[in-house]
Design a protein around this motif. Structure first.
Motif, short mmCIF file in Angstrom:
data_model
loop_
_atom_site.label_atom_id
_atom_site.label_comp_id
_atom_site.label_asym_id
_atom_site.label_seq_id
_atom_site.Cartn_x
_atom_site.Cartn_y
_atom_site.Cartn_z
N GLY A 59 0.82 -1.22 0.00
CA GLY A 59 0.00 0.00 0.00
C GLY A 59 0.85 1.27 0.00
O GLY A 59 0.58 2.19 -0.77
N THR A 60 1.87 1.32 0.87
CA THR A 60 2.71 2.52 0.93
C THR A 60 3.51 2.71 -0.36
O THR A 60 3.69 3.82 -0.81
CB THR A 60 3.68 2.46 2.14
N VAL A 61 3.96 1.60 -0.96
CA VAL A 61 4.71 1.69 -2.22
C VAL A 61 3.82 2.23 -3.34
O VAL A 61 4.22 3.10 -4.11
CB VAL A 61 5.29 0.30 -2.61
N VAL A 62 2.57 1.71 -3.40
CA VAL A 62 1.62 2.17 -4.43
C VAL A 62 1.33 3.65 -4.25
O VAL A 62 1.32 4.43 -5.22
CB VAL A 62 0.31 1.34 -4.37
N VAL A 63 1.09 4.08 -3.00
CA VAL A 63 0.78 5.49 -2.72
C VAL A 63 1.99 6.38 -3.04
O VAL A 63 1.84 7.48 -3.57
CB VAL A 63 0.33 5.66 -1.25
N PHE A 64 3.20 5.88 -2.71
CA PHE A 64 4.43 6.61 -3.03
C PHE A 64 4.55 6.84 -4.54
O PHE A 64 4.81 7.97 -5.00
CB PHE A 64 5.63 5.82 -2.52
N ILE A 65 4.33 5.80 -5.32
CA ILE A 65 4.41 5.91 -6.78
C ILE A 65 3.31 6.84 -7.31
O ILE A 65 3.56 7.67 -8.19
CB ILE A 65 4.30 4.51 -7.44
N LEU A 66 2.11 6.72 -6.74
CA LEU A 66 0.98 7.57 -7.15
C LEU A 66 1.28 9.04 -6.85
O LEU A 66 1.04 9.92 -7.70
CB LEU A 66 -0.29 7.14 -6.40
N GLY A 67 1.84 9.32 -5.66
CA GLY A 67 2.19 10.69 -5.30
C GLY A 67 3.23 11.28 -6.24
O GLY A 67 3.11 12.43 -6.68
N ALA A 68 4.24 10.48 -6.58
CA ALA A 68 5.28 10.94 -7.51
C ALA A 68 4.69 11.21 -8.89
O ALA A 68 5.02 12.22 -9.53
CB ALA A 68 6.39 9.89 -7.61
N ALA A 69 3.78 10.33 -9.34
CA ALA A 69 3.16 10.49 -10.66
C ALA A 69 2.29 11.75 -10.71
O ALA A 69 2.31 12.50 -11.69
CB ALA A 69 2.32 9.25 -11.00
N VAL A 70 1.53 11.99 -9.64
CA VAL A 70 0.65 13.17 -9.59
C VAL A 70 1.48 14.45 -9.61
O VAL A 70 1.18 15.39 -10.37
CB VAL A 70 -0.25 13.13 -8.32
N ALA A 71 2.54 14.51 -8.79
CA ALA A 71 3.39 15.70 -8.74
C ALA A 71 4.07 15.93 -10.09
O ALA A 71 4.15 17.06 -10.58
CB ALA A 71 4.43 15.56 -7.64
N PHE A 72 4.56 14.85 -10.71
CA PHE A 72 5.21 14.96 -12.03
C PHE A 72 4.20 15.47 -13.06
O PHE A 72 4.51 16.36 -13.87
CB PHE A 72 5.75 13.60 -12.47
N PHE A 73 2.98 14.93 -13.02
CA PHE A 73 1.92 15.35 -13.95
C PHE A 73 1.61 16.83 -13.79
O PHE A 73 1.45 17.56 -14.77
CB PHE A 73 0.67 14.51 -13.71
N ILE A 74 1.54 17.30 -12.53
CA ILE A 74 1.25 18.72 -12.27
C ILE A 74 2.34 19.61 -12.86
O ILE A 74 2.05 20.65 -13.45
CB ILE A 74 1.10 18.96 -10.74
N THR A 75 3.61 19.19 -12.72
CA THR A 75 4.72 20.01 -13.25
C THR A 75 4.72 20.07 -14.77
O THR A 75 5.33 20.96 -15.36
CB THR A 75 6.09 19.49 -12.77
N GLU A 76 4.03 19.12 -15.42
CA GLU A 76 4.00 19.07 -16.88
C GLU A 76 2.76 19.76 -17.46
O GLU A 76 2.64 19.91 -18.68
CB GLU A 76 4.02 17.62 -17.36
N LEU A 77 1.81 20.17 -16.60
CA LEU A 77 0.58 20.78 -17.10
C LEU A 77 0.84 22.14 -17.74
O LEU A 77 1.64 22.93 -17.24
CB LEU A 77 -0.42 20.96 -15.95
N PRO A 78 0.13 22.44 -18.85
CA PRO A 78 0.25 23.78 -19.44
C PRO A 78 -0.55 24.79 -18.62
O PRO A 78 -1.60 24.43 -18.08
CB PRO A 78 -0.37 23.61 -20.83
N PRO A 79 -0.08 26.03 -18.49
CA PRO A 79 -0.82 27.03 -17.71
C PRO A 79 -2.10 27.47 -18.42
O PRO A 79 -2.15 27.50 -19.65
CB PRO A 79 0.16 28.19 -17.59
N ASN A 80 -3.12 27.82 -17.65
CA ASN A 80 -4.34 28.37 -18.23
C ASN A 80 -4.16 29.84 -18.56
O ASN A 80 -3.26 30.51 -18.05
CB ASN A 80 -5.50 28.23 -17.23
N GLU A 81 -5.05 30.34 -19.39
CA GLU A 81 -5.07 31.78 -19.65
C GLU A 81 -5.59 32.50 -18.41
O GLU A 81 -6.21 31.90 -17.54
CB GLU A 81 -5.97 32.09 -20.86
#
Length: 305
Positions: free
Chosen positions: A129-151
Protein backbone atom coordinates in the motif's frame (compact mmCIF):
# COMPACT_ATOMS: atom_id res chain seq x y z
CA UNK A 1 2.35 22.05 23.43
CA UNK A 2 5.83 21.97 24.93
CA UNK A 3 7.25 24.94 26.85
CA UNK A 4 9.81 26.96 24.92
CA UNK A 5 12.44 29.59 25.66
CA UNK A 6 13.04 32.77 23.68
CA UNK A 7 15.92 31.15 21.78
CA UNK A 8 13.54 28.39 20.62
CA UNK A 9 11.16 30.95 19.13
CA UNK A 10 14.08 32.67 17.39
CA UNK A 11 14.91 29.33 15.73
CA UNK A 12 11.25 28.89 14.74
CA UNK A 13 11.34 32.36 13.15
CA UNK A 14 14.47 31.35 11.23
CA UNK A 15 12.65 28.22 10.02
CA UNK A 16 9.78 30.46 8.93
CA UNK A 17 12.28 32.59 6.98
CA UNK A 18 13.52 29.44 5.24
CA UNK A 19 9.91 28.50 4.38
CA UNK A 20 9.25 31.99 3.02
CA UNK A 21 12.42 31.87 0.93
CA UNK A 22 11.36 28.52 -0.56
CA UNK A 23 7.86 29.79 -1.39
CA UNK A 24 9.36 32.73 -3.31
CA UNK A 25 11.01 30.26 -5.72
CA UNK A 26 8.39 28.79 -8.10
CA UNK A 27 8.69 25.01 -7.94
CA UNK A 28 9.91 24.78 -4.32
CA UNK A 29 7.42 24.31 -1.48
CA UNK A 30 7.59 25.86 1.96
CA UNK A 31 5.98 22.63 3.16
CA UNK A 32 9.16 20.73 2.25
CA UNK A 33 11.21 23.11 4.42
CA UNK A 34 8.70 22.76 7.27
CA UNK A 35 9.07 18.99 7.13
CA UNK A 36 12.85 18.84 7.02
CA UNK A 37 13.12 21.41 9.82
CA UNK A 38 10.95 19.23 12.07
CA UNK A 39 7.91 21.50 12.52
CA UNK A 40 5.50 20.11 9.92
CA UNK A 41 3.19 18.10 12.19
CA UNK A 42 3.15 20.83 14.83
CA UNK A 43 2.23 23.39 12.16
CA UNK A 44 -0.64 21.20 10.90
CA UNK A 45 -1.86 20.53 14.45
CA UNK A 46 -1.72 24.23 15.41
CA UNK A 47 -3.64 25.33 12.30
CA UNK A 48 -6.13 22.51 12.90
CA UNK A 49 -6.84 23.91 16.38
CA UNK A 50 -8.23 27.10 14.84
CA UNK A 51 -11.93 26.17 14.71
CA UNK A 52 -15.32 27.17 16.10
CA UNK A 53 -14.64 25.51 19.47
CA UNK A 54 -11.84 28.04 19.95
CA UNK A 55 -14.43 30.81 20.35
CA UNK A 56 -16.17 28.81 23.08
CA UNK A 57 -12.86 28.37 24.90
CA UNK A 58 -12.16 32.10 24.48
CA UNK A 59 -15.56 32.96 25.97
CA UNK A 60 -15.47 30.47 28.88
CA UNK A 61 -11.77 30.24 29.81
CA UNK A 62 -10.26 33.46 28.48
CA UNK A 63 -7.64 34.60 25.97
CA UNK A 64 -4.65 32.89 27.64
CA UNK A 65 -6.16 29.39 27.42
CA UNK A 66 -7.36 29.96 23.85
CA UNK A 67 -3.90 31.27 22.85
CA UNK A 68 -2.21 28.19 24.33
CA UNK A 69 -4.77 25.90 22.65
CA UNK A 70 -3.91 27.32 19.22
CA UNK A 71 -0.15 27.35 20.01
CA UNK A 72 -0.18 31.08 19.31
CA UNK A 73 3.47 31.81 20.14
CA UNK A 74 4.62 29.15 17.68
CA UNK A 75 2.37 30.40 14.86
CA UNK A 76 3.31 34.06 15.41
CA UNK A 77 7.05 33.25 15.44
CA UNK A 78 6.74 31.08 12.32
CA UNK A 79 4.61 33.46 10.26
CA UNK A 80 6.78 36.39 11.37
CA UNK A 81 9.74 34.55 9.81
CA UNK A 82 7.80 33.90 6.59
CA UNK A 83 6.76 37.56 6.43
CA UNK A 84 10.33 38.82 7.06
CA UNK A 85 11.69 36.44 4.43
CA UNK A 86 9.20 37.42 1.74
CA UNK A 87 9.91 41.12 2.34
CA UNK A 88 13.69 40.87 2.64
CA UNK A 89 14.73 37.88 0.51
CA UNK A 90 12.17 37.97 -2.30
CA UNK A 91 14.12 40.50 -4.38
CA UNK A 92 17.45 38.71 -3.85
CA UNK A 93 16.02 35.29 -4.73
CA UNK A 94 14.19 36.75 -7.74
CA UNK A 95 17.52 38.24 -8.87
CA UNK A 96 19.23 34.86 -8.46
CA UNK A 97 16.39 33.18 -10.34
CA UNK A 98 16.83 35.60 -13.22
CA UNK A 99 20.64 35.88 -13.28
CA UNK A 100 21.98 32.64 -11.74
CA UNK A 101 19.15 30.12 -12.32
CA UNK A 102 21.35 27.04 -12.79
CA UNK A 103 23.18 27.61 -9.49
CA UNK A 104 20.00 28.39 -7.53
CA UNK A 105 18.14 25.38 -8.93
CA UNK A 106 21.18 23.15 -8.27
CA UNK A 107 21.20 24.08 -4.58
CA UNK A 108 17.45 23.47 -4.25
CA UNK A 109 17.70 20.24 -6.27
CA UNK A 110 20.22 18.87 -3.78
CA UNK A 111 18.12 20.10 -0.86
CA UNK A 112 14.89 18.55 -2.15
CA UNK A 113 16.62 15.31 -3.23
CA UNK A 114 17.94 14.83 0.32
CA UNK A 115 14.50 15.58 1.75
CA UNK A 116 13.14 12.51 -0.09
CA UNK A 117 15.40 10.32 2.09
CA UNK A 118 14.62 12.46 5.16
CA UNK A 119 10.83 12.14 4.82
CA UNK A 120 10.96 8.56 3.51
CA UNK A 121 12.89 7.26 6.51
CA UNK A 122 10.05 8.43 8.78
CA UNK A 123 7.92 5.62 7.29
CA UNK A 124 8.12 2.89 9.91
CA UNK A 125 6.78 0.07 7.72
CA UNK A 126 6.84 -0.25 3.94
CA UNK A 127 3.95 -2.31 2.54
CA UNK A 128 2.43 -2.79 -0.91
CA UNK A 129 0.00 0.00 0.00
CA UNK A 130 2.71 2.52 0.93
CA UNK A 131 4.71 1.69 -2.22
CA UNK A 132 1.62 2.17 -4.43
CA UNK A 133 0.78 5.49 -2.72
CA UNK A 134 4.43 6.61 -3.03
CA UNK A 135 4.41 5.91 -6.78
CA UNK A 136 0.98 7.57 -7.15
CA UNK A 137 2.19 10.69 -5.30
CA UNK A 138 5.28 10.94 -7.51
CA UNK A 139 3.16 10.49 -10.66
CA UNK A 140 0.65 13.17 -9.59
CA UNK A 141 3.39 15.70 -8.74
CA UNK A 142 5.21 14.96 -12.03
CA UNK A 143 1.92 15.35 -13.95
CA UNK A 144 1.25 18.72 -12.27
CA UNK A 145 4.72 20.01 -13.25
CA UNK A 146 4.00 19.07 -16.88
CA UNK A 147 0.58 20.78 -17.10
CA UNK A 148 0.25 23.78 -19.44
CA UNK A 149 -0.82 27.03 -17.71
CA UNK A 150 -4.34 28.37 -18.23
CA UNK A 151 -5.07 31.78 -19.65
CA UNK A 152 -5.70 34.58 -17.16
CA UNK A 153 -8.98 34.04 -15.28
CA UNK A 154 -10.56 36.72 -13.13
CA UNK A 155 -13.96 35.57 -11.83
CA UNK A 156 -14.32 35.95 -8.05
CA UNK A 157 -15.41 32.34 -7.27
CA UNK A 158 -12.47 31.06 -9.34
CA UNK A 159 -10.06 33.37 -7.48
CA UNK A 160 -11.45 32.11 -4.16
CA UNK A 161 -10.77 28.53 -5.33
CA UNK A 162 -7.30 29.56 -6.57
CA UNK A 163 -6.41 30.96 -3.15
CA UNK A 164 -7.62 27.77 -1.46
CA UNK A 165 -5.71 25.44 -3.80
CA UNK A 166 -2.52 27.53 -3.76
CA UNK A 167 -2.28 27.59 0.03
CA UNK A 168 -2.95 23.82 0.16
CA UNK A 169 -0.04 23.36 -2.24
CA UNK A 170 2.17 25.61 -0.13
CA UNK A 171 1.80 23.38 2.94
CA UNK A 172 2.22 20.17 0.91
CA UNK A 173 5.88 19.17 0.60
CA UNK A 174 6.95 19.07 -3.04
CA UNK A 175 4.24 21.24 -4.62
CA UNK A 176 4.68 24.99 -5.12
CA UNK A 177 1.74 27.31 -4.42
CA UNK A 178 3.04 29.99 -6.82
CA UNK A 179 3.31 27.38 -9.58
CA UNK A 180 -0.30 26.27 -8.93
CA UNK A 181 -1.46 29.89 -9.42
CA UNK A 182 0.36 30.02 -12.77
CA UNK A 183 -1.29 26.73 -13.82
CA UNK A 184 -4.74 27.98 -12.79
CA UNK A 185 -4.28 31.22 -14.73
CA UNK A 186 -4.78 33.34 -11.60
CA UNK A 187 -1.20 34.50 -11.09
CA UNK A 188 -1.43 37.72 -13.12
CA UNK A 189 -4.84 38.70 -11.71
CA UNK A 190 -3.63 38.28 -8.13
CA UNK A 191 -0.29 39.99 -8.81
CA UNK A 192 -2.07 42.94 -10.46
CA UNK A 193 -4.56 43.14 -7.58
CA UNK A 194 -1.72 43.39 -5.05
CA UNK A 195 0.13 46.04 -7.08
CA UNK A 196 -3.04 48.05 -7.78
CA UNK A 197 -4.35 47.55 -4.21
CA UNK A 198 -7.61 46.00 -5.44
CA UNK A 199 -8.96 45.26 -1.95
CA UNK A 200 -11.93 43.20 -3.18
CA UNK A 201 -9.81 40.67 -5.10
CA UNK A 202 -7.15 40.53 -2.37
CA UNK A 203 -9.81 39.80 0.28
CA UNK A 204 -11.46 37.12 -1.89
CA UNK A 205 -8.12 35.36 -2.46
CA UNK A 206 -7.22 35.73 1.24
CA UNK A 207 -10.60 34.25 2.24
CA UNK A 208 -9.99 31.32 -0.11
CA UNK A 209 -6.51 30.85 1.35
CA UNK A 210 -7.83 30.85 4.94
CA UNK A 211 -10.62 28.42 4.00
CA UNK A 212 -8.17 26.14 2.20
CA UNK A 213 -5.61 26.28 5.01
CA UNK A 214 -8.08 25.49 7.80
CA UNK A 215 -9.96 22.76 5.93
CA UNK A 216 -6.87 21.10 4.42
CA UNK A 217 -5.04 21.15 7.75
CA UNK A 218 -7.93 19.15 9.24
CA UNK A 219 -7.62 16.55 6.47
CA UNK A 220 -3.84 16.30 6.88
CA UNK A 221 -4.13 16.01 10.66
CA UNK A 222 -6.70 13.21 10.29
CA UNK A 223 -4.44 11.41 7.79
CA UNK A 224 -1.42 11.68 10.10
CA UNK A 225 -3.46 10.34 13.02
CA UNK A 226 -5.01 7.39 11.17
CA UNK A 227 -2.72 6.61 8.22
CA UNK A 228 0.67 8.07 9.08
CA UNK A 229 2.80 5.74 6.92
CA UNK A 230 0.47 6.13 3.93
CA UNK A 231 0.51 9.93 4.34
CA UNK A 232 4.31 10.02 4.60
CA UNK A 233 4.58 7.82 1.50
CA UNK A 234 2.30 10.20 -0.40
CA UNK A 235 4.31 13.26 0.68
CA UNK A 236 7.60 11.52 -0.20
CA UNK A 237 6.17 10.77 -3.65
CA UNK A 238 5.13 14.41 -4.07
CA UNK A 239 8.69 15.53 -3.33
CA UNK A 240 10.17 13.00 -5.76
CA UNK A 241 7.79 14.06 -8.55
CA UNK A 242 8.57 17.73 -7.98
CA UNK A 243 12.25 17.19 -8.90
CA UNK A 244 11.15 17.39 -12.53
CA UNK A 245 10.28 21.06 -12.00
CA UNK A 246 13.54 22.05 -10.31
CA UNK A 247 16.05 20.28 -12.59
CA UNK A 248 18.73 22.98 -13.06
CA UNK A 249 19.33 22.72 -16.82
CA UNK A 250 16.37 23.70 -18.95
CA UNK A 251 15.56 24.89 -22.44
CA UNK A 252 13.01 27.71 -22.22
CA UNK A 253 10.19 27.23 -24.72
CA UNK A 254 7.77 29.97 -23.65
CA UNK A 255 7.65 32.86 -21.17
CA UNK A 256 4.94 35.29 -20.09
CA UNK A 257 5.46 38.76 -18.67
CA UNK A 258 3.22 39.87 -15.80
CA UNK A 259 4.00 43.56 -15.24
CA UNK A 260 7.70 43.65 -14.35
CA UNK A 261 7.84 39.89 -13.65
CA UNK A 262 8.63 37.33 -16.35
CA UNK A 263 7.55 33.75 -15.66
CA UNK A 264 8.68 30.67 -17.59
CA UNK A 265 5.45 28.84 -18.48
CA UNK A 266 6.91 26.13 -20.69
CA UNK A 267 10.36 24.59 -20.66
CA UNK A 268 12.12 21.30 -21.23
CA UNK A 269 14.73 19.56 -19.09
CA UNK A 270 18.03 18.94 -20.89
CA UNK A 271 21.35 17.35 -19.94
CA UNK A 272 24.09 19.81 -18.89
CA UNK A 273 25.96 19.04 -22.14
CA UNK A 274 22.89 20.10 -24.18
CA UNK A 275 22.35 23.31 -22.19
CA UNK A 276 22.53 26.52 -24.23
CA UNK A 277 25.18 28.73 -22.64
CA UNK A 278 27.48 28.13 -19.66
CA UNK A 279 26.23 25.05 -17.80
CA UNK A 280 28.41 25.91 -14.74
CA UNK A 281 28.56 22.16 -14.13
CA UNK A 282 31.31 22.01 -11.47
CA UNK A 283 29.86 24.83 -9.36
CA UNK A 284 26.35 23.44 -9.83
CA UNK A 285 27.42 20.00 -8.56
CA UNK A 286 29.16 21.60 -5.55
CA UNK A 287 26.02 23.61 -4.67
CA UNK A 288 23.80 20.55 -5.11
CA UNK A 289 26.09 18.63 -2.74
CA UNK A 290 25.94 21.50 -0.23
CA UNK A 291 22.14 21.52 -0.43
CA UNK A 292 22.04 17.73 -0.06
CA UNK A 293 24.45 17.71 2.90
CA UNK A 294 22.67 20.59 4.64
CA UNK A 295 19.61 18.41 5.34
CA UNK A 296 21.66 15.77 7.16
CA UNK A 297 23.71 18.40 9.03
CA UNK A 298 20.48 20.01 10.26
CA UNK A 299 19.16 16.60 11.27
CA UNK A 300 22.30 15.87 13.32
CA UNK A 301 22.07 19.25 15.06
CA UNK A 302 18.38 18.65 15.82
CA UNK A 303 19.06 15.14 17.20
CA UNK A 304 21.83 16.44 19.48
CA UNK A 305 19.40 19.02 20.80
Amino acid sequence: MKARRLIDYIFITLKGMAMGAADVVPGVSGGTIAFISGIYEELITSINNINLSLFKILKKEGLKVAWEKVNGNFLVALFLGIFISVLSLAKFLSWLLENKPVLLWSFFFGLVLASIFFVGKEITKWTIGTVVVFILGAAVAFFITELPPNENVGSLPYLFLSGALAVCAMILPGISGAFILVLLGSYKTILDAVHERDIKIVLIVAAGAIFGLLSFARLLKWMFNHYKNITLALLTGFILGSLNKIWPWKKVLETKTFGEKTIVVDDMNVWPTAFEGDNQLILAIILAMIGFSLIFILEKIASKK
